[in-house]
Design an enzyme around this catalytic site. Structure first.
Site, PDB file in Angstrom:
ATOM      1  N   ASP A  79       0.835  -1.199   0.000  1.00 22.19           N
ATOM      2  CA  ASP A  79       0.000   0.000   0.000  1.00 22.19           C
ATOM      3  C   ASP A  79       0.874   1.254   0.000  1.00 22.19           C
ATOM      4  O   ASP A  79       1.930   1.295   0.654  1.00 22.19           O
ATOM      5  CB  ASP A  79      -0.880  -0.016   1.262  1.00 22.19           C
ATOM      6  CG  ASP A  79      -1.707   1.236   1.391  1.00 22.19           C
ATOM      7  OD1 ASP A  79      -2.692   1.356   0.655  1.00 22.19           O
ATOM      8  OD2 ASP A  79      -1.331   2.114   2.190  1.00 22.19           O
TER       9      ASP A  79
ATOM     10  N   GLU B 140       1.377  -0.435  -4.906  1.00 26.61           N
ATOM     11  CA  GLU B 140       0.432   0.629  -5.247  1.00 26.61           C
ATOM     12  C   GLU B 140       1.209   1.923  -5.487  1.00 26.61           C
ATOM     13  O   GLU B 140       1.692   2.552  -4.553  1.00 26.61           O
ATOM     14  CB  GLU B 140      -0.595   0.845  -4.144  1.00 26.61           C
ATOM     15  CG  GLU B 140      -1.618   1.889  -4.538  1.00 26.61           C
ATOM     16  CD  GLU B 140      -2.348   2.504  -3.376  1.00 26.61           C
ATOM     17  OE1 GLU B 140      -1.780   2.550  -2.258  1.00 26.61           O
ATOM     18  OE2 GLU B 140      -3.491   2.949  -3.573  1.00 26.61           O
TER      19      GLU B 140
HETATM   20  O1  LIG Z   1      -9.852   8.345   0.921  1.00 27.97           O
HETATM   21  C1  LIG Z   1      -9.260   7.958   1.910  1.00 27.97           C
HETATM   22  C2  LIG Z   1      -8.373   6.782   1.867  1.00 27.97           C
HETATM   23  C3  LIG Z   1      -7.886   6.469   0.672  1.00 27.97           C
HETATM   24  C4  LIG Z   1      -7.038   5.288   0.440  1.00 27.97           C
HETATM   25  C5  LIG Z   1      -6.832   4.291   1.388  1.00 27.97           C
HETATM   26  C6  LIG Z   1      -6.041   3.196   1.062  1.00 27.97           C
HETATM   27  C7  LIG Z   1      -5.442   3.092  -0.186  1.00 27.97           C
HETATM   28  O2  LIG Z   1      -4.674   2.019  -0.536  1.00 27.97           O
HETATM   29  C8  LIG Z   1      -5.652   4.130  -1.119  1.00 27.97           C
HETATM   30  O3  LIG Z   1      -5.064   4.023  -2.321  1.00 27.97           O
HETATM   31  C9  LIG Z   1      -6.440   5.200  -0.807  1.00 27.97           C
HETATM   32  N1  LIG Z   1      -9.352   8.609   3.098  1.00 27.97           N
HETATM   33  C10 LIG Z   1     -10.222   9.760   3.183  1.00 27.97           C
HETATM   34  C11 LIG Z   1     -10.497  10.102   4.649  1.00 27.97           C
HETATM   35  C12 LIG Z   1      -9.263  10.308   5.417  1.00 27.97           C
HETATM   36  C13 LIG Z   1      -8.596   9.250   6.007  1.00 27.97           C
HETATM   37  C14 LIG Z   1      -7.486   9.439   6.802  1.00 27.97           C
HETATM   38  C15 LIG Z   1      -7.044  10.728   6.984  1.00 27.97           C
HETATM   39  O4  LIG Z   1      -5.966  10.957   7.804  1.00 27.97           O
HETATM   40  C16 LIG Z   1      -7.666  11.808   6.351  1.00 27.97           C
HETATM   41  C17 LIG Z   1      -8.781  11.577   5.571  1.00 27.97           C
HETATM   42  C18 LIG Z   1      -9.601  10.952   2.461  1.00 27.97           C
HETATM   43  O5  LIG Z   1     -10.320  11.848   2.114  1.00 27.97           O
HETATM   44  N2  LIG Z   1      -8.248  10.907   2.214  1.00 27.97           N
HETATM   45  C19 LIG Z   1      -7.534  11.979   1.502  1.00 27.97           C
HETATM   46  C20 LIG Z   1      -7.534  11.688  -0.009  1.00 27.97           C
HETATM   47  C21 LIG Z   1      -7.047  10.249  -0.296  1.00 27.97           C
HETATM   48  O6  LIG Z   1      -5.614  10.163  -0.011  1.00 27.97           O
HETATM   49  C22 LIG Z   1      -5.109   8.947   0.448  1.00 27.97           C
HETATM   50  C23 LIG Z   1      -4.254   8.200  -0.359  1.00 27.97           C
HETATM   51  C24 LIG Z   1      -3.831   8.605  -1.677  1.00 27.97           C
HETATM   52  C25 LIG Z   1      -4.727   9.000  -2.660  1.00 27.97           C
HETATM   53  C26 LIG Z   1      -4.254   9.348  -3.930  1.00 27.97           C
HETATM   54  C27 LIG Z   1      -2.888   9.317  -4.211  1.00 27.97           C
HETATM   55  O7  LIG Z   1      -2.404   9.630  -5.457  1.00 27.97           O
HETATM   56  C28 LIG Z   1      -2.006   8.919  -3.222  1.00 27.97           C
HETATM   57  O8  LIG Z   1      -0.680   8.852  -3.527  1.00 27.97           O
HETATM   58  C29 LIG Z   1      -2.448   8.573  -1.953  1.00 27.97           C
HETATM   59  O9  LIG Z   1      -3.711   6.996   0.073  1.00 27.97           O
HETATM   60  C30 LIG Z   1      -3.993   6.518   1.304  1.00 27.97           C
HETATM   61  C31 LIG Z   1      -3.404   5.291   1.678  1.00 27.97           C
HETATM   62  C32 LIG Z   1      -3.678   4.799   2.938  1.00 27.97           C
HETATM   63  O10 LIG Z   1      -3.102   3.616   3.322  1.00 27.97           O
HETATM   64  C33 LIG Z   1      -4.510   5.469   3.826  1.00 27.97           C
HETATM   65  C34 LIG Z   1      -5.102   6.688   3.445  1.00 27.97           C
HETATM   66  O11 LIG Z   1      -5.927   7.347   4.294  1.00 27.97           O
HETATM   67  C35 LIG Z   1      -4.829   7.225   2.178  1.00 27.97           C
HETATM   68  C36 LIG Z   1      -5.414   8.492   1.743  1.00 27.97           C
HETATM   69  O12 LIG Z   1      -6.169   9.140   2.528  1.00 27.97           O
END
Ligand SMILES: O=C(/C=C/c1ccc(O)c(O)c1)N[C@@H](Cc1ccc(O)cc1)C(=O)NCCCOc1c(-c2ccc(O)c(O)c2)oc2cc(O)cc(O)c2c1=O
Ligand SMILES: [Ca+2]
Length: 479
Positions: free
Chosen positions: A188, A225
C-alpha cells in the site's frame, strides 16, 4: 518478484474486500478452488485504529503488527491460508507500512492496543518518535518527490524506512506471514516510500514456505500501489525493478471506452504503449476499493458494479486480453463513499450469504467474482493461457472480436447496432456453448450454442439490446 505463483491451470486473483478470514476460507473451498481462481487479496490484517462509524479506510491506519482486525486474529488467518492453499488458492496480503495512524484521542486498536498518536508512541509494536520522519510535515506538493516520501499523507504518521529498527519491524512482520504460507503482498502507498528502502526490505524477506507447498527458493510475489496518472514527480517505473506495479491507467482508459466515449476498434493494439507499463510489470483491474468510490485515482470514468452491463463488458475484455496479471474486485454495497462493510450492531462484520438460486451474494455483499459472466471469463483466461491474440475483427466502430491462439474466442458489441457476422474464430470445428449467456450442463448449452465450421468460421449474433454485449467460447479446462 513478479510471478503470482498460481497453481498450474489457474489465473486471476479476487480482492475479497473486508471479508472475514473464516468466510474467505469457506469461499476458497466452495467456490474459488473449484472455479479456477488463482488467489485472494485480503484487506490489511494488522491491527488498525478504531474510528467512529467504522469507515473502510480505518484499516489503513495501523496501530500495531499484531494480526488482529475485524476479519479475525492470527489463528483464523493461519487457518484460512492453510485451507486456501490446500485447494490451490493463493493468499496475498495488503500491507500498510508507509505509515501508522493519524492523530486520534483516544487511539484504541482492533486488537485492544492503545497509542499516544500525538507523541508518535505505538507501544504495541513498539514505535516511538525517532521511528517517524522528522521534521513532521504534510504532503501538499506532489511535484516534490522528497515531500511525497518524507511527509505525512493525509495526516498519517509517516514511518522512516531508512532507519534500521523500522526496517527490522517491517521485515519481521512480512516474514511472519510468509512463514504462515502467504504467496505475495500488495504494498500500500508504495509511492510514499523510497524505492531504495523498499529494495533493502524486500531483500531481507524469507523464501516462500516449502511447508506450505511452494517450490524451494520461491520469492514473494510483490505488487506495489504507485498511483501515477502522469503529472507528478514520482513515476511508476521507479518501482518496476522491485516487483509489479498496479497499473491504474488500465481501468481508467477501459472505463472510458466501455462507457462509450471511445470506439472499441481502437483497442486493436491495446497493451504496451497506451502509457501502460510493460505487461510483465503490471497488475491490472477495472476498479479497486478506493477508486470505485469515485474520488480515488481516475474517479469519474471508473466502472463499478453500479453499471453492470458496462462493468461486465470491461471485465470480460480485461480477462480476455493477455496484458498484465489480472485482479477482480469483490465489493460490498455502498452509497456513502466512506461507509464500512456490512456489520451488526456490535460492529462485527457480517458473513456474506450466498443466494442458492443465483449463486451470488445478498445481505449487502456484491460478490462480483460470483457473477456468472465474470466467473466464466476467469475460466476463459486460464484456457487462453499465454496464447497470442489473432483473428482480430472490428466493424470500424464499436464491435470487436478476437481469438486467443486456437483455444478461445470472444466478440463484444458496444454499438447501438446488432452484431450479426460470420467471423473467423480460430477454434477447431464443432459445437460450442457461449459461456456468457449460459454454460455447458450435462453436455448441453444452457445459453447460446455456436457452431464453428471446418474453416473455423462461426455466425456470431449479439443484439445491441442484449443483457450482456459479449459472446465467448473456448475449448474448456483441460485438467
Ligand atoms: O480516501 C481515503 C483513503 C484512501 C485510500 C486508502 C487506502 C489506499 O490504498 C488508497 O489508495 C487510498 N481517506 C479519506 C479520509 C481520510 C482518512 C485518513 C485521513 O488521515 C484523512 C482523511 C480521504 O479523504 N483521504 C484523503 C484523499 C485520499 O488520499 C489517500 C491516499 C492517496 C490518494 C491518492 C494518491 O495519489 C495517493 O498517492 C495517496 O492513500 C492513502 C493510503 C492509505 O493507506 C490510507 C489513506 O488514508 C490514504 C489516503 O487518505
Ligand atoms: Ca512515507
Amino acid at each position: 518478484q513478479k510471478d503470482p505463483h498460481y497453481k498450474d491451470d489457474r489465473d486471476t486473483m479476487v480482492h475479497l474486500f473486508e471479508w472475514k478470514f473464516d468466510d474467505i476460507a469457506d469461499e476458497c473451498e466452495r467456490f474459488l478452488g473449484p472455479m479456477g481462481y488463482g488467489g485472494v487479496q485480503v484487506s490489511p490484517i494488522n491491527e488498525n485504529l478504531i474510528m467512529r462509524n467504522r469507515p473502510w479506510y480505518e484499516r489503513y491506519q495501523p496501530l500495531s503488527f499484531k494480526i488482529n482486525t475485524r476479519s479475525g486474529n492470527e489463528s483464523s488467518f493461519a487457518s484460512m491460508v492453510k485451507r486456501c492453499n490446500a485447494v490451490d488458492v493463493r493468499i496475498y496480503v495488503d500491507i500498510v507500512v508507509n505509515h501508522m495512524s493519524g492523530d486520534a484521542n483516544p487511539a484504541v486498536g482492533t486488537g485492544g492496543s492503545t497509542a499516544n498518536t500525538s507523541s508518535r508512541s505505538y507501544p504495541a509494536v513498539p514505535f516511538s518518535f525517532a521511528d517517524f520522519h522528522q521534521p513532521v510535515c504534510s504532503i501538499s506538493n506532489y511535484n516534490n518527490a522528497t515531500e511525497v516520501r518524507n511527509c505525512e499523507l493525509s495526516g498519517l504518521h509517516d514511518l522512516d524506512q531508512s532507519k534500521e529498527y523500522v526496517r527490522s519491524k517491517i521485515v519481521e512482520f512480512i516474514n511472519r506471514i510468509i512463514d504462515l504460507g502467504v504467496a505475495g503482498i500488495r504494498v500500500d502507498a508504495a509511492k510514499h516510500m523510497w524505492p531504495q528502502d523498499l529494495k533493502v526490505i524486500y531483500s531481507r524477506l524469507n523464501n516462500l514456505s516449502v511447508a506450505h507447498g511452494f517450490p524451494a527458493k520461491s520469492r514473494l510475489f510483490i505488487y506495489q500501489e504507485v498511483i501515477d496518472l502522469g503529472g507528478e514527480a514520482i513515476k511508476k517505473g521507479e518501482y518496476t525493478s522491485l516487483g509489479r506495479v498496479i497499473e491504474f491507467t488500465f481501468g481508467i482508459v477501459l472505463g472510458n471506452f466501455f462507457r462509450g466515449n471511445e470506439q472499441l476498434k481502437f483497442l486493436k493494439n491495446w497493451g504496451n504503449g497506451w502509457g501502460l507499463l510493460p505487461s510483465e510489470d503490471a497488475l491490472v483491474m477495472i476498479d479497486n476499493h478506493d477508486n470505485q468510490r469515485g474520488h480515488g485515482a481516475g474517479g469519474a470514468t471508473i466502472l463499478t458494479y453500479k453499471l453492470p452491463k458496462q462493468y461486465k463488458m470491461a471485465t470480460a475484455f480485461e480477462l480476455a486480453h493477455p496484458y498484465g496479471t489480472t485482479r477482480v474486485m469483490s465489493s460490498f454495497n455502498f452509497t456513502d463513499p466512506s461507509i464500512g462493510p456490512p456489520a451488526d450492531k456490535n460492529g462485527s462484520i457480517l458473513s456474506p450469504e450466498i443466494d442458492p438460486k443465483t449463486g451470488t451474494c445478498k445481505n449487502g455483499w456484491i460478490c462480483e467474482h460470483r457473477w456468472h459472466q465474470i466467473q466464466q471469463m476467469v475460466v476463459f483466461r486460464l484456457v487462453a493461457k499465454n496464447d497470442p491474440i489473432n483473428n482480430w475483427w472490428d466493424n470500424d466502430g464499436d464491435q470487436i472480436a478476437f481469438s486467443r491462439g486456437s483455444n478461445a474466442f470472444i466478440a463484444l458489441n458496444n454499438d447501438d447496432e446488432d452484431l450479426k457476422q460470420s467471423l473467423v474464430t480460430g477454434l477447431p470445428a464443432g459445437k460450442y456453448c457461449d459461456v456468457i449467456t449460459g454454460q455447458v450442463k450435462n453436455n448441453k448449452c444452457t445459453g447460446k450454442t455456436v457452431e464453428v465450421g471446418k474453416n473455423g468460421v462461426a455466425f456470431v449474433d449479439i443484439p445491441a439490446s442484449a443483457e450482456d454485449g459479449v459472446l465467448a467460447i473456448h475449448i474448456g479446462r483441460q485438467s
